[in-house]
Design a protein around this motif. Structure first.
Motif, PDB file in Angstrom:
ATOM      1  N   UNK A   1      -6.147  -5.476  -6.807  1.00 49.26           N
ATOM      2  CA  UNK A   1      -4.941  -5.542  -7.650  1.00 49.26           C
ATOM      3  C   UNK A   1      -4.158  -4.065  -7.434  1.00 49.26           C
ATOM      4  N   UNK A   2      -5.133  -3.150  -7.312  1.00 52.28           N
ATOM      5  CA  UNK A   2      -4.342  -1.722  -7.444  1.00 52.28           C
ATOM      6  C   UNK A   2      -3.660  -1.574  -6.080  1.00 52.28           C
ATOM      7  N   UNK A   3      -4.080  -1.859  -4.620  1.00 52.31           N
ATOM      8  CA  UNK A   3      -3.583  -1.743  -3.613  1.00 52.31           C
ATOM      9  C   UNK A   3      -2.324  -2.752  -3.537  1.00 52.31           C
ATOM     10  N   UNK A   4      -2.714  -4.002  -4.397  1.00 57.12           N
ATOM     11  CA  UNK A   4      -1.403  -4.626  -4.309  1.00 57.12           C
ATOM     12  C   UNK A   4      -0.013  -4.242  -4.890  1.00 57.12           C
ATOM     13  N   UNK A   5      -0.455  -3.625  -6.037  1.00 54.43           N
ATOM     14  CA  UNK A   5       0.795  -3.241  -6.709  1.00 54.43           C
ATOM     15  C   UNK A   5       1.323  -2.082  -6.363  1.00 54.43           C
ATOM     16  N   UNK A   6       0.465  -1.160  -5.561  1.00 55.06           N
ATOM     17  CA  UNK A   6       1.064   0.010  -4.959  1.00 55.06           C
ATOM     18  C   UNK A   6       2.093  -0.726  -3.780  1.00 55.06           C
ATOM     19  N   UNK A   7       1.674  -1.722  -3.219  1.00 57.18           N
ATOM     20  CA  UNK A   7       2.261  -2.210  -2.028  1.00 57.18           C
ATOM     21  C   UNK A   7       3.685  -2.718  -2.374  1.00 57.18           C
ATOM     22  N   UNK A   8       3.715  -3.406  -3.442  1.00 53.43           N
ATOM     23  CA  UNK A   8       4.626  -3.948  -4.127  1.00 53.43           C
ATOM     24  C   UNK A   8       5.576  -2.900  -4.423  1.00 53.43           C
ATOM     25  N   UNK A   9       5.151  -1.738  -5.168  1.00 53.60           N
ATOM     26  CA  UNK A   9       6.109  -0.762  -5.590  1.00 53.60           C
ATOM     27  C   UNK A   9       6.890   0.156  -4.393  1.00 53.60           C
ATOM     28  N   UNK A  10       6.239  -0.067  -3.271  1.00 51.52           N
ATOM     29  CA  UNK A  10       7.083   0.766  -2.359  1.00 51.52           C
ATOM     30  C   UNK A  10       8.153  -0.204  -1.806  1.00 51.52           C
ATOM     31  N   UNK A  11       8.206  -1.319  -2.318  1.00 51.43           N
ATOM     32  CA  UNK A  11       9.365  -2.194  -1.691  1.00 51.43           C
ATOM     33  C   UNK A  11      10.426  -2.295  -2.838  1.00 51.43           C
ATOM     34  N   UNK A  12      10.007  -2.432  -4.058  1.00 49.76           N
ATOM     35  CA  UNK A  12      11.009  -2.576  -5.260  1.00 49.76           C
ATOM     36  C   UNK A  12      10.554  -1.816  -6.444  1.00 49.76           C
ATOM     37  N   UNK A  13      11.388  -2.015  -7.416  1.00 51.06           N
ATOM     38  CA  UNK A  13      11.317  -1.219  -8.598  1.00 51.06           C
ATOM     39  C   UNK A  13      10.543  -2.123  -9.599  1.00 51.06           C
ATOM     40  N   UNK A  14       9.368  -1.590 -10.122  1.00 52.81           N
ATOM     41  CA  UNK A  14       8.683  -2.614 -11.098  1.00 52.81           C
ATOM     42  C   UNK A  14       9.019  -2.407 -12.472  1.00 52.81           C
ATOM     43  N   UNK A  15       8.916  -3.322 -13.377  1.00 45.42           N
ATOM     44  CA  UNK A  15       9.469  -3.357 -14.742  1.00 45.42           C
ATOM     45  C   UNK A  15       8.020  -3.429 -15.551  1.00 45.42           C
ATOM     46  N   UNK A  16       7.155  -4.175 -15.018  1.00 42.86           N
ATOM     47  CA  UNK A  16       6.108  -4.674 -15.742  1.00 42.86           C
ATOM     48  C   UNK A  16       4.905  -5.292 -14.794  1.00 42.86           C
ATOM     49  N   UNK A  17       3.650  -5.329 -14.901  1.00 48.25           N
ATOM     50  CA  UNK A  17       2.739  -6.089 -13.919  1.00 48.25           C
ATOM     51  C   UNK A  17       1.611  -6.807 -14.798  1.00 48.25           C
ATOM     52  N   UNK A  18       1.228  -7.766 -14.581  1.00 48.11           N
ATOM     53  CA  UNK A  18       0.033  -8.458 -14.963  1.00 48.11           C
ATOM     54  C   UNK A  18      -0.878  -9.284 -14.004  1.00 48.11           C
ATOM     55  N   UNK A  19      -2.151  -9.092 -14.248  1.00 48.90           N
ATOM     56  CA  UNK A  19      -3.149 -10.030 -13.537  1.00 48.90           C
ATOM     57  C   UNK A  19      -3.819 -11.066 -14.205  1.00 48.90           C
ATOM     58  N   UNK A  20      -3.908 -12.001 -13.353  1.00 50.38           N
ATOM     59  CA  UNK A  20      -4.719 -13.268 -13.990  1.00 50.38           C
ATOM     60  C   UNK A  20      -5.894 -13.634 -13.277  1.00 50.38           C
TER      61      UNK A  20
END
Lengths: 313, 261
Positions: A280-299
């Motif tokens: 999840x951490x790697x993925x969040x980091x990867x997403x953050x490189x592309x777009x600006x995040x407001x919130x995340x949650x993991x299911x």
């Protein structure tokens, strides 16, 4: 080991006198449970869970195989075993229907010859934790199902059993009652002096109470492992939900992601990923490189999905 | 806290004590049927004088004690164990650290205690006050009568236990219970005094436990025959039936198939 079985087997004859057939309810159950464990015993209807439990408590004679519970032979030493285990059947009652709840407890204490002081202590504790003060004097027949189940579990614990067997204890209860019972049981187990063996179709029960899961189907053990290990092994995909500051096109092509669903005009995206391929951490980091995040949650994948996968296998 | 079996006896009493209206309704029924039976027997006896040693007061006493004893001895309507086998709830009973037969007997004695207080004494008092009644002549008879009623309850429990235990094989015992409902009352001397039966029937019944249910305690009360001999016979039957029940239960539990998951 508090429970030890070897190739436990039980057959039944079903049908009418003219057309009898032999049904094997439990074919081959080999199982060990250590003291203090909390084991979830799962399986579809007719898998052989209840039959196994009845053999473990000595009320049903195995067709073949061996079982030892608390170091005793359940069938031959049934009475001695009954002193050392507690059993709750969600669909049956061990309380005296016509008498006030507290009198059932008194009877239970007497039958188990619990010393008066210890009985009081144990009862007071259960009454407080399960909030039963308001209906102790109510006849059992007038209790709600939730109240009665709290009474059933208390009755099964009054004699301080080493092993508590629960056969579908939360069946028919509403969410609040279920949660109350689960938190009570988890506290009882956490103190370490009671081993729990739990059958249920209500998988949150297992999630909340058990570290280890035994799945049986058609009378055989399919899987026997830690819940966390099973999660890894069988689990479907985890889902990362990202809320974005600005709408963005689907976030395709990230490592490990197998599916992307776009919601709220691109403001929310659901990324399904395989647990082994990324974190999840790697993925969040990867997403953050592309777009600006407001919130995340993991299911996490639900245990329902997990069990379905195991049954299907 | 009491020891288990006395505590179960108290529970058996309390269980029945919690249904006051049912007790009253049953009591009223007993009294109404008592009036009918007393009228019929009185008609017979006044016409024929004394029948087999029964004069009017003895017949009246026989009727009212019998009416009172119906519930104490619980000739009909006990299907609890059979129902528990049928529904599978018997797993709970077998999963307790007790002697199931002893536990059920203790509970039944408690139930009978309630029945003596509320179902035997009132109709007997009613009959004694309003009709010619045959009171015991010897004071010891009261003690012997109490013992005989106690043994009658145990014999009845023994029979009911066996009938119910047949559920381990039959599952549905309604047929067995129905047959017992018909023959039980006649053979035990509830319907008519056994002394009124033909000699051959009396001879046969002497070798069965049935007279021990009704005829024995009533005979002890009305001082017919040798009370000690009657009590001894009841005791023998009580012991034999309990032993038979234990054997049957052990076999039944061994072949138990638990119903209903």
């Amino acid at each position: 080991m508090i429970i030890q079985t070897e190739a436990l087997r039980r057959e039944f004859l079903v049908g009418t006198r003219l057309r009898r057939r032999r049904v094997t309810a439990v074919e081959d159950v080999t199982l060990t449970v250590a003291r203090g464990e909390a084991v979830g015993f799962l399986g579809p209807n007719g898998a052989g869970k209840s039959t196994t439990i009845k053999m473990l408590t000595g009320v049903l004679v195995p067709t073949s195989g061996r079982a030892r519970v608390c170091g005793l032979d359940p069938v031959r030493e049934r009475r001695e075993l009954a002193r050392r285990i507690g059993v709750v059947f969600g669909q049956r009652s061990q309380l005296w229907w016509d008498l006030p709840l507290v009198e059932s407890f008194d009877l239970h204490g007497a039958i188990h010859r619990v010393p008066a002081a210890r009985y009081r202590e144990r009862l007071d504790e259960c009454v407080e934790l399960l909030d039963m003060g308001g209906f102790l004097r109510t006849p059992v027949r007038q209790l709600s199902l939730g109240q009665r189940m709290r009474g059933e579990v208390t009755a099964a614990l009054l004699h301080s059993p080493e092993l508590l067997v629960l056969d579908e204890p939360t069946i028919g209860l509403d969410l609040t009652s279920k949660e109350r019972l689960r938190s009570f049981l988890s506290e009882v187990n956490a103190r370490g002096d009671v081993t729990l063996l739990l059958t249920t179709h209500d998988l949150p029960d297992v999630e909340r109470l058990c570290r280890r899961v035994v799945v049986i189907d058609q009378g055989r053990v399919l899987v026997d492992d830690e819940l966390a290990v099973l999660r890894q092994q069988f689990a479907g995909h985890r889902t990362l939900v990202v809320e974005l500051m600005e709408p963005a096109p689907p976030l395709l092509g990230l490592t490990g992601v197998v599916d992307v669903t776009v919601e709220a005009q691109g403001l929310r995206q659901r990324l399904e990923f395989a647990p082994g391929a990324t974190t999840a951490a790697e993925l969040i980091a990867a997403v953050a490189r592309h777009v600006e995040l407001r919130d995340v949650s993991v299911f996490e994948p639900s245990i329902e999905d997990l069990v379905r996968t195991i049954y299907l296998r | 806290m009491l020891a288990p079996y006395p505590q179960l006896m108290v529970a058996g009493y309390r269980r029945y004590a919690s249904y006051r209206q049912a007790t009253l309704a049953g009591l009223a029924t007993n009294v109404v049927f008592g009036l009918l039976r007393a009228a019929v027997l009185a008609a017979v006896v006044t016409q024929r004088g004394t029948v087999a040693g029964y004069d009017l007061p003895a017949s009246i006493t026989y009727v009212w004690l019998g009416q009172g004893l119906i519930t104490v001895v619980m000739l009909w309507g006990d299907q609890e164990l059979a129902r528990r086998v049928r529904t599978g709830d018997v797993v709970i009973d077998l999963g307790r650290p007790w002697d199931l037969q002893a536990a059920m007997l203790a509970t039944d004695l408690g139930r009978a205690g309630h029945a003596v207080a509320l179902r035997l004494l009132p109709p007997a008092a009613f009959g004694a006050l309003l009709f010619p009644f045959r009171w015991p002549e010897r004071p010891t008879t009261w003690v012997l009568f109490a013992a005989s009623v106690g043994l009658a309850v145990v014999v009845s429990f023994g029979i009911r236990f066996l009938l119910n235990a047949s559920a381990f094989w039959l599952l549905d015992v309604r047929g067995v219970i129905a047959v017992w409902g018909v023959v039980g009352g006649v053979l035990s001397g509830l319907v008519l005094p056994l002394a009124w039966f033909p000699a051959w029937a009396q001879a046969v019944l002497r070798w069965t436990p049935f007279p021990a249910l009704f005829q024995s305690p009533i005979d002890v009360f009305t001082e017919r025959g040798d009370a000690v001999g009657v009590l001894a016979t009841q005791l023998v039957w009580a012991v034999l039936l309990l032993l038979a029940g234990r054997t049957v239960l052990a076999r039944g539990a061994g072949r138990l198939v638990v119903q209903g998951g």
